[in-house]
Design an enzyme around this catalytic site. Structure first.
Site, short mmCIF file in Angstrom:
data_model
loop_
_atom_site.label_atom_id
_atom_site.label_comp_id
_atom_site.label_asym_id
_atom_site.label_seq_id
_atom_site.Cartn_x
_atom_site.Cartn_y
_atom_site.Cartn_z
CG ASN A 1 2.48 4.99 4.63
OD1 ASN A 1 2.46 6.14 4.36
ND2 ASN A 1 3.46 4.23 5.07
CG HIS B 1 -1.92 0.49 -47.69
ND1 HIS B 1 -0.64 0.39 -46.96
CD2 HIS B 1 -2.78 -0.47 -48.13
CE1 HIS B 1 -0.67 -1.04 -47.08
NE2 HIS B 1 -1.82 -1.54 -47.75
CB SER C 1 -8.44 31.30 -40.22
OG SER C 1 -7.33 32.47 -40.65
CE LYS D 1 -7.53 27.66 -42.84
NZ LYS D 1 -6.97 26.32 -42.89
CD GLU E 1 -6.59 21.03 -36.42
OE1 GLU E 1 -6.24 21.73 -35.85
OE2 GLU E 1 -7.00 21.07 -37.50
CE1 TYR F 1 2.83 6.84 0.12
CE2 TYR F 1 4.67 7.54 1.47
CZ TYR F 1 3.91 7.97 0.76
OH TYR F 1 3.67 8.87 -0.06
CD GLN G 1 2.78 14.35 -1.74
OE1 GLN G 1 2.76 13.76 -0.38
NE2 GLN G 1 3.72 15.19 -1.97
CE LYS H 1 -2.64 11.10 -3.40
NZ LYS H 1 -1.07 10.52 -3.40
N1 ARG Z 1 0.60 12.66 1.01
C1 ARG Z 1 1.07 11.35 1.12
C2 ARG Z 1 0.92 10.71 -0.40
O1 ARG Z 1 0.01 11.16 -1.00
C3 ARG Z 1 0.39 10.77 1.79
C4 ARG Z 1 0.90 9.61 2.62
C5 ARG Z 1 2.39 9.91 3.30
N2 ARG Z 1 2.95 9.03 3.97
C6 ARG Z 1 4.15 9.10 4.57
N3 ARG Z 1 4.65 8.28 4.97
N4 ARG Z 1 4.75 10.30 4.27
O2 ARG Z 1 1.44 9.65 -0.72
#
Ligand code: ARG
Length: 472
Positions: free
Chosen positions: A109, A155, A276, A282, A289, A316, A321, A324
């Site tokens: 953690n 506008h 195009s 075009k 875009e 935690y 997780q 990410k």
């Molecule tokens: N892969 C986990 C995350 O990204 C790491 C931490 C996991 N900790 C746990 N107590 N399961 O959060």
């Protein structure tokens, strides 16, 4: 080796391994994970929690593992769930029982919290460098277009003339704020969670100040429960990314409009346009875009992380997780969009004549005609009314202020004199506006000078930034 084999009697099913595992995406944290582990193991050695010999062996082996990962010699496995356990497993495979000492006084953690902060510090500065590149391109384009006059809009109706320099420098201000927003977010995140362990710190006499400074954080965090569950900074940074995307998207929207056949204020280079498959004539602004479209992804990442975090009890939880993939996606999207935008903007052609022509139509100097009468003593409201009827007259007679005869003018007000033509030329309408922040050349030059200084000072910071490299 099974990390959880003490408590668990049955092996995890493949379905669940797959579901839990984050290795497919958190492997990109490998370097930061090793940096965090080295700081931790140095701390363990320094405090006599493990022997200095063991600490040094672990550090050396971690560095070997890093080299092997970078050489593509290592395959991670979902069986070891994430980057933290994968690296620890490799360490233990290489040095046996000594490797098992690394995780003393630590939890995944605080480990993942450290990894993400290091990664974020390293990556955000690259986004900042791109923002500075963009500011530089805008500023140099502004220097070349101080007297490129164009309509300013409200506008999306022609409103008052400005210069192209003044117009693009509006975006420079947005991107400058984005730069500062990122600096602020990073400085708030610059604290080390290492030593917070699972949630309640540890009984080992860790020196958190030492590990924080080993990793280049300005200080250790103050509360172990907060340390392992703070993702505020990621939200703040994705928020800053979202604003970058808002700004890029608005700029792209205008590039799309201004490069369209009916406007023709700018032309995108062939290398940043597409054709195009069916219409040979075009030339499409696909890149602009796509940037406009990709803003949606980044806002989605922000919403996803906010929603993930809002109901999580301390400390935690595995929900975290999920931070990410959202963060990586937002980061990668912003990086790609900034790179493409810089290339596209840098290579576009400014069609000065078309802009001037557009600025000469649409009565965009009407305010200046009214100001002329006001200067001669008329109240602005009366002048406004007279000029309104002049616009109606011009529309009925298919003419413009510039083409009215002096007699025409006199019919509307005795206060008009010969200077009127000069006073309402597009050039004068812009150049008279010299208040701070206005479109007149004098004001724009002051802004450009300010930006040059900002870029120079910030470049120094960005170029000199380096994570405290514990790996050297
Ligand atoms: N892969 C986990 C995350 O990204 C790491 C931490 C996991 N900790 C746990 N107590 N399961 O959060």
């Amino acid at each position: 080796m099974q990390f959880f084999s003490g408590r668990f009697k049955e092996k995890a099913s493949h379905l669940i391994l797959d579901f839990h595992s984050s290795i497919s995406f958190d492997k990109r944290l490998y370097k930061y994970d090793i940096m965090g582990s080295i700081a931790h193991v140095r701390g363990l050695g320094k405090q006599g929690i493990i022997s200095l010999e063991d600490s040094q062996l672990i550090e050396r082996t971690l560095k070997d593992i890093l080299r092997d990962i970078e050489a593509g010699k290592i395959e991670f496995s979902i069986e070891y769930e994430d980057i933290h356990m994968n690296i620890e497993k490799i360490l233990i495979d290489r040095i046996g029982d000594v490797g098992k000492k690394l995780h003393t006084g630590r939890s995944r953690n605080d480990q993942v919290a450290v990894d993400m902060k290091l990664f974020t510090k390293d990556e955000v500065v690259k986004i900042q460098a791109l923002l500075l590149d963009l500011l530089e391109v805008i500023n140099s384009m502004a220097k070349e277009n101080l007297s490129t006059y164009m309509p300013g809009f409200t506008h999306l109706q022609k409103a008052q003339p400005v210069s192209f320099a003044h117009y693009i420098l509006a975006y420079a201000e947005m991107f400058r704020r984005d730069y500062i927003r990122l600096s602020n977010a990073i400085s708030l995140a610059d604290t080390s969670p290492l030593g917070s362990a699972a949630l309640a710190g540890t009984t080992y006499p860790l020196d958190r100040q030492f590990t924080a400074s080993q990793l280049g954080f300005s200080a250790p965090t103050w509360n172990s429960m907060d340390s392992v569950s703070d993702r505020d900074y990621l939200i703040e940074i994705i928020n800053a990314f979202s604003l970058i995307m808002v700004h890029l998207s608005r700029f792209c929207e205008e590039i799309i409009i201004f490069s369209s056949n009916d406007y023709g204020y700018i032309e995108l280079s062939d290398s940043f346009s597409t054709g195009s498959s069916i219409m040979p004539q075009k030339k499409n602004p696909d890149a602009a875009e796509l940037i406009r479209g990709k803003s949606g992804r980044v806002f989605g990442d922000l919403m996803a992380l906010l929603t993930t975090m809002k109901g999580i009890p301390l400390a935690y939880n595995k929900d975290m997780q999920e931070d990410k993939e959202n963060f990586f996606d937002a980061l990668d999207t912003v990086k790609a969009c900034l790179n493409v935008f810089i290339g596209m903007f840098h290579t576009l052609t400014v069609k000065k004549e078309n802009m001037l022509l557009a600025a000469s139509q649409g009565f965009i100097n009407a305010t200046d005609v009214a100001d002329f009468l006001t200067e001669k003593g008329m109240s602005f409201r009366d002048a406004y009314k007279i000029v309104g009827s002049m616009v109606a007259y011009c529309i009925d007679n298919n003419t413009t202020f510039e083409n009215l005869t002096f007699e025409n003018y006199k019919n509307f007000s005795e206060l008009f004199d010969n200077d009127i033509y000069e006073a309402i030329s597009i050039k004068n309408c812009v150049e008279k506006r010299t208040t701070l922040g206005g479109p007149g050349e004098e004001s724009v030059l002051a802004h450009i000078e300010f930006l040059d200084k900002f870029i120079l000072d910030s470049e120094k910071h960005v170029n000199e930034f380096k994570l405290n490299n514990i790996l050297d």
